[in-house]
Design a protein around this motif. Sequence first.
Motif, PDB file in Angstrom:
ATOM      1  N   MET A  78      33.609  48.367  14.139  1.00  0.00           N
ATOM      2  CA  MET A  78      32.126  48.356  14.033  1.00  0.00           C
ATOM      3  C   MET A  78      31.537  47.845  15.520  1.00  0.00           C
ATOM      4  SD  MET A  78      28.946  46.287  11.668  1.00  0.00           S
ATOM      5  CE  MET A  78      29.610  44.898  11.986  1.00  0.00           C
ATOM      6  N   TYR A  79      30.433  48.666  15.925  1.00  0.00           N
ATOM      7  CA  TYR A  79      29.869  48.523  17.172  1.00  0.00           C
ATOM      8  C   TYR A  79      28.285  47.972  17.238  1.00  0.00           C
ATOM      9  CZ  TYR A  79      34.108  50.971  18.440  1.00  0.00           C
ATOM     10  OH  TYR A  79      35.358  51.446  18.609  1.00  0.00           O
ATOM     11  N   LEU A  80      27.734  47.479  18.122  1.00  0.00           N
ATOM     12  CA  LEU A  80      26.439  47.234  18.270  1.00  0.00           C
ATOM     13  C   LEU A  80      25.936  47.377  19.572  1.00  0.00           C
ATOM     14  CD1 LEU A  80      23.782  46.593  16.593  1.00  0.00           C
ATOM     15  CD2 LEU A  80      24.118  44.175  17.485  1.00  0.00           C
ATOM     16  N   GLN A  81      25.402  48.468  20.006  1.00  0.00           N
ATOM     17  CA  GLN A  81      24.932  49.027  21.228  1.00  0.00           C
ATOM     18  C   GLN A  81      23.344  48.225  21.312  1.00  0.00           C
ATOM     19  OE1 GLN A  81      26.363  50.493  23.924  1.00  0.00           O
ATOM     20  NE2 GLN A  81      24.791  49.680  25.113  1.00  0.00           N
ATOM     21  N   MET A  82      23.289  47.348  22.392  1.00  0.00           N
ATOM     22  CA  MET A  82      22.024  46.704  22.495  1.00  0.00           C
ATOM     23  C   MET A  82      21.342  47.046  24.093  1.00  0.00           C
ATOM     24  SD  MET A  82      23.023  43.000  20.926  1.00  0.00           S
ATOM     25  CE  MET A  82      24.120  42.555  22.175  1.00  0.00           C
ATOM     26  N   ASN A  83      20.251  47.716  23.899  1.00  0.00           N
ATOM     27  CA  ASN A  83      19.598  48.170  25.179  1.00  0.00           C
ATOM     28  C   ASN A  83      18.224  47.378  25.198  1.00  0.00           C
ATOM     29  OD1 ASN A  83      21.549  49.763  25.520  1.00  0.00           O
ATOM     30  ND2 ASN A  83      20.699  51.688  24.532  1.00  0.00           N
ATOM     31  N   SER A  84      17.937  47.386  26.488  1.00  0.00           N
ATOM     32  CA  SER A  84      16.437  46.797  26.682  1.00  0.00           C
ATOM     33  C   SER A  84      16.423  45.298  26.236  1.00  0.00           C
ATOM     34  CB  SER A  84      15.187  47.821  26.119  1.00  0.00           C
ATOM     35  OG  SER A  84      15.282  48.962  26.769  1.00  0.00           O
ATOM     36  N   LEU A  85      17.468  44.656  26.364  1.00  0.00           N
ATOM     37  CA  LEU A  85      17.443  43.214  25.863  1.00  0.00           C
ATOM     38  C   LEU A  85      16.288  42.200  26.281  1.00  0.00           C
ATOM     39  CD1 LEU A  85      21.448  43.107  26.003  1.00  0.00           C
ATOM     40  CD2 LEU A  85      20.136  42.660  23.920  1.00  0.00           C
ATOM     41  N   LYS A  86      16.051  41.686  25.418  1.00  0.00           N
ATOM     42  CA  LYS A  86      14.863  40.534  25.628  1.00  0.00           C
ATOM     43  C   LYS A  86      15.487  39.064  25.501  1.00  0.00           C
ATOM     44  CE  LYS A  86      11.530  43.833  23.384  1.00  0.00           C
ATOM     45  NZ  LYS A  86      10.820  43.971  22.461  1.00  0.00           N
ATOM     46  N   PRO A  87      14.790  38.195  25.973  1.00  0.00           N
ATOM     47  CA  PRO A  87      15.241  36.749  25.894  1.00  0.00           C
ATOM     48  C   PRO A  87      15.370  36.503  24.517  1.00  0.00           C
ATOM     49  CG  PRO A  87      13.742  37.072  27.865  1.00  0.00           C
ATOM     50  CD  PRO A  87      13.683  38.250  27.230  1.00  0.00           C
ATOM     51  N   GLU A  88      14.314  36.929  23.738  1.00  0.00           N
ATOM     52  CA  GLU A  88      14.308  36.532  22.319  1.00  0.00           C
ATOM     53  C   GLU A  88      15.447  37.216  21.411  1.00  0.00           C
ATOM     54  OE1 GLU A  88      11.967  37.796  24.038  1.00  0.00           O
ATOM     55  OE2 GLU A  88      10.794  39.288  22.782  1.00  0.00           O
ATOM     56  N   ASP A  89      16.336  38.109  22.161  1.00  0.00           N
ATOM     57  CA  ASP A  89      17.669  38.797  21.616  1.00  0.00           C
ATOM     58  C   ASP A  89      18.761  37.567  21.878  1.00  0.00           C
ATOM     59  OD1 ASP A  89      16.890  41.915  22.559  1.00  0.00           O
ATOM     60  OD2 ASP A  89      16.539  40.980  20.640  1.00  0.00           O
ATOM     61  N   THR A  90      18.600  36.412  22.369  1.00  0.00           N
ATOM     62  CA  THR A  90      19.398  35.328  22.775  1.00  0.00           C
ATOM     63  C   THR A  90      19.954  34.841  21.666  1.00  0.00           C
ATOM     64  OG1 THR A  90      18.819  35.026  24.926  1.00  0.00           O
ATOM     65  CG2 THR A  90      20.031  32.978  23.846  1.00  0.00           C
ATOM     66  N   ALA A  91      21.242  34.797  21.059  1.00  0.00           N
ATOM     67  CA  ALA A  91      21.674  34.061  19.946  1.00  0.00           C
ATOM     68  C   ALA A  91      23.342  34.411  19.649  1.00  0.00           C
ATOM     69  CB  ALA A  91      21.100  35.092  18.498  1.00  0.00           C
ATOM     70  N   VAL A  92      23.901  33.559  18.718  1.00  0.00           N
ATOM     71  CA  VAL A  92      25.315  34.211  18.514  1.00  0.00           C
ATOM     72  C   VAL A  92      25.129  35.293  17.565  1.00  0.00           C
ATOM     73  CG1 VAL A  92      27.379  33.197  17.361  1.00  0.00           C
ATOM     74  CG2 VAL A  92      26.127  31.491  18.726  1.00  0.00           C
ATOM     75  N   TYR A  93      25.697  36.132  17.740  1.00  0.00           N
ATOM     76  CA  TYR A  93      25.873  37.422  16.879  1.00  0.00           C
ATOM     77  C   TYR A  93      27.297  37.568  16.110  1.00  0.00           C
ATOM     78  CZ  TYR A  93      21.973  39.413  19.242  1.00  0.00           C
ATOM     79  OH  TYR A  93      20.847  39.575  19.759  1.00  0.00           O
ATOM     80  N   TYR A  94      27.131  37.609  14.683  1.00  0.00           N
ATOM     81  CA  TYR A  94      28.273  37.506  13.788  1.00  0.00           C
ATOM     82  C   TYR A  94      28.412  38.827  13.154  1.00  0.00           C
ATOM     83  CZ  TYR A  94      27.587  32.666  14.238  1.00  0.00           C
ATOM     84  OH  TYR A  94      27.683  31.054  14.537  1.00  0.00           O
ATOM     85  N   CYS A  95      29.633  39.305  12.974  1.00  0.00           N
ATOM     86  CA  CYS A  95      29.641  40.379  11.949  1.00  0.00           C
ATOM     87  C   CYS A  95      30.178  39.989  10.619  1.00  0.00           C
ATOM     88  CB  CYS A  95      30.660  41.583  12.657  1.00  0.00           C
ATOM     89  SG  CYS A  95      32.362  40.863  12.859  1.00  0.00           S
ATOM     90  N   ASN A  96      29.840  40.903   9.610  1.00  0.00           N
ATOM     91  CA  ASN A  96      30.376  40.657   8.413  1.00  0.00           C
ATOM     92  C   ASN A  96      30.495  42.253   7.475  1.00  0.00           C
ATOM     93  OD1 ASN A  96      28.887  40.813   5.537  1.00  0.00           O
ATOM     94  ND2 ASN A  96      29.512  38.866   5.607  1.00  0.00           N
ATOM     95  N   ALA A  97      31.386  41.780   6.810  1.00  0.00           N
ATOM     96  CA  ALA A  97      32.026  43.120   6.171  1.00  0.00           C
ATOM     97  C   ALA A  97      32.495  43.029   4.850  1.00  0.00           C
ATOM     98  CB  ALA A  97      33.186  43.914   7.016  1.00  0.00           C
ATOM     99  N   ALA A  98      32.206  43.786   3.948  1.00  0.00           N
ATOM    100  CA  ALA A  98      32.646  43.791   2.679  1.00  0.00           C
ATOM    101  C   ALA A  98      34.065  44.574   2.623  1.00  0.00           C
ATOM    102  CB  ALA A  98      31.656  44.390   1.429  1.00  0.00           C
ATOM    103  N   ILE A  99      35.012  44.009   2.334  1.00  0.00           N
ATOM    104  CA  ILE A  99      36.441  44.716   2.455  1.00  0.00           C
ATOM    105  C   ILE A  99      37.274  44.368   1.173  1.00  0.00           C
ATOM    106  CG2 ILE A  99      38.613  44.429   3.715  1.00  0.00           C
ATOM    107  CD1 ILE A  99      36.957  43.731   6.106  1.00  0.00           C
ATOM    108  N   ARG A 100      37.961  45.413   0.695  1.00  0.00           N
ATOM    109  CA  ARG A 100      39.154  45.360  -0.342  1.00  0.00           C
ATOM    110  C   ARG A 100      40.443  45.255   0.175  1.00  0.00           C
ATOM    111  NH1 ARG A 100      40.528  49.628  -5.154  1.00  0.00           N
ATOM    112  NH2 ARG A 100      42.374  48.498  -5.722  1.00  0.00           N
ATOM    113  N   ALA A 101      41.115  44.264   0.070  1.00  0.00           N
ATOM    114  CA  ALA A 101      42.290  44.333   0.778  1.00  0.00           C
ATOM    115  C   ALA A 101      43.660  44.640  -0.284  1.00  0.00           C
ATOM    116  CB  ALA A 101      42.811  42.649   0.656  1.00  0.00           C
TER     117      ALA A 101
END
Length: 121
Positions: A78-101
């Motif tokens: 999965m991807y997240l293209q982030m453009n026009s970034l602002k200081p308020e976008d500062t954070a730790v970014y986490y991915c989450n997925a629902a997966i059947r093994a």
Amino acid sequence: QVQLVESGGGLVQPGGSLRLSCAASGSIFRIFGMVWYRQAPGKQRELVASITPGGSTNYVDSVKGRFTIARDDAKNTMYLQMNSLKPEDTAVYYCNAAIRAWGTNTVQNYWGQGTQVTVSS
């Protein structure tokens, strides 16, 4: 064992761009919904964007028109293209997925370890 690993975070100036990736690996039968969250210092974790297996997307209002979520099921990524970034976008970014093994009949939620995004001049 299923793992999610994020990459692509870093330091960027306001107005800049970053592309985050979340790669799923392990004994994966199928990936269902995938989500990007973020957590800024002193704030609760918030949903940033989500994408269904069919490609339907949803965004928090603050990133609409600036961020784009996508997935490549052939690569379990999965991807997240982030453009026009602002200081308020500062954070730790986490991915989450629902997966059947493989070998299971249940769907579980998996989290990545997080990647830091800092927007500052």
